[in-house]
Design a protein around this motif. Structure first.
Motif, PDB file in Angstrom:
ATOM      1  N   SER A 272     -11.746   1.077  -4.249  1.00 46.13           N
ATOM      2  CA  SER A 272     -11.191  -0.203  -3.833  1.00 46.13           C
ATOM      3  C   SER A 272     -12.011  -1.348  -4.417  1.00 46.13           C
ATOM      4  CB  SER A 272     -11.193  -0.334  -2.311  1.00 46.13           C
ATOM      5  OG  SER A 272     -10.416   0.664  -1.727  1.00 46.13           O
TER       6      SER A 272
ATOM      7  N   LYS B  61      -7.327  -6.899  -1.348  1.00 46.52           N
ATOM      8  CA  LYS B  61      -7.956  -5.620  -1.666  1.00 46.52           C
ATOM      9  C   LYS B  61      -6.991  -4.839  -2.555  1.00 46.52           C
ATOM     10  CE  LYS B  61     -10.976  -5.121   2.260  1.00 46.52           C
ATOM     11  NZ  LYS B  61     -10.632  -6.170   3.216  1.00 46.52           N
TER      12      LYS B  61
ATOM     13  N   HIS C 228      -6.345  -1.217  -5.112  1.00 39.99           N
ATOM     14  CA  HIS C 228      -6.695   0.185  -5.331  1.00 39.99           C
ATOM     15  C   HIS C 228      -7.156   0.372  -6.772  1.00 39.99           C
ATOM     16  CE1 HIS C 228      -6.676   4.433  -4.502  1.00 39.99           C
ATOM     17  NE2 HIS C 228      -5.924   4.658  -5.558  1.00 39.99           N
TER      18      HIS C 228
ATOM     19  N   LYS D 241      -4.736  -2.688   2.200  1.00 42.33           N
ATOM     20  CA  LYS D 241      -4.649  -2.515   0.752  1.00 42.33           C
ATOM     21  C   LYS D 241      -3.218  -2.253   0.311  1.00 42.33           C
ATOM     22  CE  LYS D 241      -6.937   1.003  -1.021  1.00 42.33           C
ATOM     23  NZ  LYS D 241      -7.919   1.874  -1.672  1.00 42.33           N
TER      24      LYS D 241
END
Length: 90
Positions: free
Chosen positions: A27, A52, A54, A78
């Motif tokens: 992340s 956020k 990935h 996320k």
């Protein structure tokens, strides 16, 4: 097909931002800055927002300029994915 028509067809948001943190596993925290016109003063104001994203291979580092795209929720906060690293930090 070009990338622009591909993006328009998918309908997903895509932004370019700066990586602020890479301390999590898979992340990153990306700061996205946009310009918005102030409704009263008619001047452009910088608006920033942190998301956020990935990062499957843990390849982005703090200070990198990256492109992120909207995706399905991966965790509670996320819902963005790293597409590419545009410029590495020095």
């Amino acid at each position: 097909m070009t990338a622009q028509t591909e993006k328009a067809r998918s309908g997903k948001k895509e932004f370019i931002g700066t990586v602020k943190s890479d301390k999590m596993e898979k992340s990153i925290v990306v700061s996205i800055e946009t310009l918005a016109l102030h409704p009263l003063y008619k001047k452009y104001v910088k608006r920033s927002k942190k998301v956020k994203a990935h990062d499957e291979k843990n390849e982005a580092k703090t200070g990198d300029r990256v492109r992120v795209i909207e995706c399905r929720p991966i965790s509670k906060e996320k819902c963005w994915k790293l597409v590419e690293i545009i410029e590495r930090a020095r």
